[in-house]
Structure formats: C-alpha cells, structure tokens
Design a protein around this motif. Structure first.
Motif, PDB file in Angstrom:
ATOM      1  N   GLU A 117      23.484  11.776  56.133  1.00  0.00           N
ATOM      2  CA  GLU A 117      24.188  12.849  56.843  1.00  0.00           C
ATOM      3  C   GLU A 117      23.370  14.140  56.833  1.00  0.00           C
ATOM      4  O   GLU A 117      23.255  14.827  57.849  1.00  0.00           O
ATOM      5  CB  GLU A 117      25.557  13.095  56.206  1.00  0.00           C
ATOM      6  CG  GLU A 117      26.351  14.150  56.957  1.00  0.00           C
ATOM      7  CD  GLU A 117      27.811  14.166  56.562  1.00  0.00           C
ATOM      8  OE1 GLU A 117      28.659  13.967  57.445  1.00  0.00           O
ATOM      9  OE2 GLU A 117      28.108  14.374  55.377  1.00  0.00           O
ATOM     10  N   ILE A 118      22.759  14.445  55.681  1.00  0.00           N
ATOM     11  CA  ILE A 118      21.930  15.659  55.589  1.00  0.00           C
ATOM     12  C   ILE A 118      20.731  15.546  56.544  1.00  0.00           C
ATOM     13  O   ILE A 118      20.324  16.522  57.171  1.00  0.00           O
ATOM     14  CB  ILE A 118      21.467  15.864  54.121  1.00  0.00           C
ATOM     15  CG1 ILE A 118      22.661  16.253  53.244  1.00  0.00           C
ATOM     16  CG2 ILE A 118      20.368  16.913  54.017  1.00  0.00           C
ATOM     17  CD1 ILE A 118      23.346  17.550  53.610  1.00  0.00           C
ATOM     18  N   MET A 119      20.174  14.338  56.676  1.00  0.00           N
ATOM     19  CA  MET A 119      19.056  14.157  57.617  1.00  0.00           C
ATOM     20  C   MET A 119      19.525  14.326  59.058  1.00  0.00           C
ATOM     21  O   MET A 119      18.806  14.879  59.892  1.00  0.00           O
ATOM     22  CB  MET A 119      18.415  12.770  57.417  1.00  0.00           C
ATOM     23  CG  MET A 119      17.606  12.679  56.147  1.00  0.00           C
ATOM     24  SD  MET A 119      16.545  11.217  56.097  1.00  0.00           S
ATOM     25  CE  MET A 119      17.726   9.904  55.900  1.00  0.00           C
ATOM     26  N   THR A 120      20.734  13.864  59.357  1.00  0.00           N
ATOM     27  CA  THR A 120      21.210  14.007  60.741  1.00  0.00           C
ATOM     28  C   THR A 120      21.421  15.485  61.072  1.00  0.00           C
ATOM     29  O   THR A 120      21.104  15.928  62.173  1.00  0.00           O
ATOM     30  CB  THR A 120      22.524  13.234  61.006  1.00  0.00           C
ATOM     31  OG1 THR A 120      23.567  13.786  60.215  1.00  0.00           O
ATOM     32  CG2 THR A 120      22.378  11.770  60.716  1.00  0.00           C
ATOM     33  N   TRP A 121      21.934  16.245  60.124  1.00  0.00           N
ATOM     34  CA  TRP A 121      22.138  17.680  60.387  1.00  0.00           C
ATOM     35  C   TRP A 121      20.792  18.381  60.571  1.00  0.00           C
ATOM     36  O   TRP A 121      20.662  19.295  61.369  1.00  0.00           O
ATOM     37  CB  TRP A 121      22.925  18.320  59.245  1.00  0.00           C
ATOM     38  CG  TRP A 121      24.353  17.858  59.169  1.00  0.00           C
ATOM     39  CD1 TRP A 121      25.024  17.095  60.090  1.00  0.00           C
ATOM     40  CD2 TRP A 121      25.292  18.103  58.115  1.00  0.00           C
ATOM     41  NE1 TRP A 121      26.314  16.862  59.657  1.00  0.00           N
ATOM     42  CE2 TRP A 121      26.503  17.464  58.459  1.00  0.00           C
ATOM     43  CE3 TRP A 121      25.224  18.793  56.907  1.00  0.00           C
ATOM     44  CZ2 TRP A 121      27.637  17.515  57.643  1.00  0.00           C
ATOM     45  CZ3 TRP A 121      26.350  18.846  56.090  1.00  0.00           C
ATOM     46  CH2 TRP A 121      27.536  18.212  56.459  1.00  0.00           C
ATOM     47  N   SER A 122      19.780  17.941  59.817  1.00  0.00           N
ATOM     48  CA  SER A 122      18.444  18.506  59.970  1.00  0.00           C
ATOM     49  C   SER A 122      17.898  18.196  61.365  1.00  0.00           C
ATOM     50  O   SER A 122      17.365  19.068  62.060  1.00  0.00           O
ATOM     51  CB  SER A 122      17.533  17.924  58.888  1.00  0.00           C
ATOM     52  OG  SER A 122      16.207  18.303  59.104  1.00  0.00           O
TER      53      SER A 122
END
Ligand code: AMP
Length: 200
Positions: free
Chosen positions: A122-127
């Motif tokens: 999820e953190i990668m998708t937000w990035s």
C-alpha cells in the motif's frame, strides 16, 4: 544530524521459522534507539513485531504503538501497551495504517506475512501515485524478499509500473545498513526538511 525522526516498521506477528528474522528485528530496534529515531509500529508483542519493539525499549528508545481495539488481547496485551512511549488505539485497520503512514518519515519491511505484504505494498502504491516521497526499504534478511523483488521486476518489465521513478523501494541485505540507507535516500525540500509531498 538527520531529519528522520520516526521510522515505521512492518513485520510479522509470527516469528517465522528462522531465528535470523527475530534477530534482525531486535537489531533494527537497537539501531533505531541508537540513532534517536522513534519506532512507529502496530503495537504487537508477538513474533517479529515483539522483537523490534523489544530491541528499541531495551536500548532506551521510543516506541509509538498504533493498534485497533479488536487486536488488543490478540497481538498484544493491555499490560504490554504500558511499556510504550505512546499508544493509539484505533477503531479500524484503515485508521491504524493511515496513522502509521502520517507519523513516519520512512518505512521498513522486515520478514512477515500477508499483513506485512499488504502494508508495504500500500505504501508503494501511494508513492507511485505521488502521494509521498518517504523512503521505503525491504530488509532482505537471508533473501526473504527476493520473490517480492522478482515480482516487482516482472511487473515492471511487463510494462505495468507507471511513474517508475516514484515507486522505487530500496533493498538492503544487512540490518546495519538500513538506517544509513534511509538517511541517504531522504528527499529534502528547499529548507532542507524532508519532502513528503501531499498527505493522504
Ligand atoms: P502478518 O505479517 O500477517 O503477521 O501481520 C503483521 C501485522 O500486519 C499485524 O499487526 C497485523 O494486524 C497487520 N495486518 C494484518 N492484515 C492486515 C491488513 N489487511 N492490512 C494491514 N495490516 C494488516
């Protein structure tokens, strides 16, 4: 002096079947304490989650625990929560994840299971969507994350990663290299403060 004040660690609520995973957790916790960086994590006292927080507390560091009420009694106890510097009990998992994101300057994924994978992805998708530029590190203890890195390479070479420059997780083999890698990777704004872009 680094601008990184807090680091979010995602990791398993189980210990896994190799002692090296928990050892890496304790070692990262000790390194965070030594660097004066606060651990932000899900408040669990079992598995690798317990190892990281123990590593911090045994070395005089600070821990911010964020846990949904339905997991108190499952991943931690009320008594254990009193050990932490601060505790936030949320209503939902979504609130927990959002607070972990907002209160952290960088993210590290140690070995873990489905929950750990979900959180770091999820953190990668937000990035990728340009919502933050905080460093993201895979702590590749004994090659644990190799299949994930192969998957990301595969997705990229098949043409499914857009804005690839924004979605660049770092991969670190040695626990001692995690904090220096984060400090080097931080993107600073004109005043030298960490640039986190838009908040979610
Ligand atoms: P696991 O890696 O499955 O042991 O889970 C590690 C942590 O992630 C635990 O604190 C879980 O509560 C949490 N977790 C489990 N499922 C999810 C999910 N879908 N989203 C975010 N966190 C989760």
């Amino acid at each position: 002096m680094s601008n990184i004040k807090s680091v979010c660690v995602y990791c398993g609520s189980s210990p896994g079947n190799d002692l090296a995973y928990a050892e890496a957790g304790e070692q990262l916790g000790a390194a965070l304490a030594a660097a004066g960086m606060k651990l932000i994590y899900g408040g669990g006292t079992t598995g690798i989650m317990g190892a990281v927080s123990r590593g911090v507390l045994e070395n005089g560091g600070e821990v911010g625990a964020i846990i949904p009420s339905f997991l108190v009694g499952r991943e931690t106890t009320k008594a254990a929560l009193t050990m932490f510097t601060d505790v936030t009990v949320t209503e939902t998992m979504h609130e927990r994840k959002h607070q972990m994101f907002e209160r952290s300057d960088a993210f590290v994924a140690l070995p873990g299971g489905i929950g750990t994978i979900e959180e770091i992805v999820e953190i990668m998708t937000w990035s990728q969507l340009g919502q933050h530029r905080k460093p993201m590190v895979f702590a590749n203890v004994k090659g644990f994350w190799n299949p994930m890195i192969a998957m990301l390479d595969h997705v990229g070479s098949a043409g499914f990663i857009h804005t690839a420059s924004l979605m660049r997780p770092l991969v670190v083999d040695r626990v001692d290299d995690i904090i220096p890698t984060i400090v080097n990777a931080i993107v600073k704004d004109d005043e030298g403060n960490p640039s986190v872009m838009a908040k979610m």
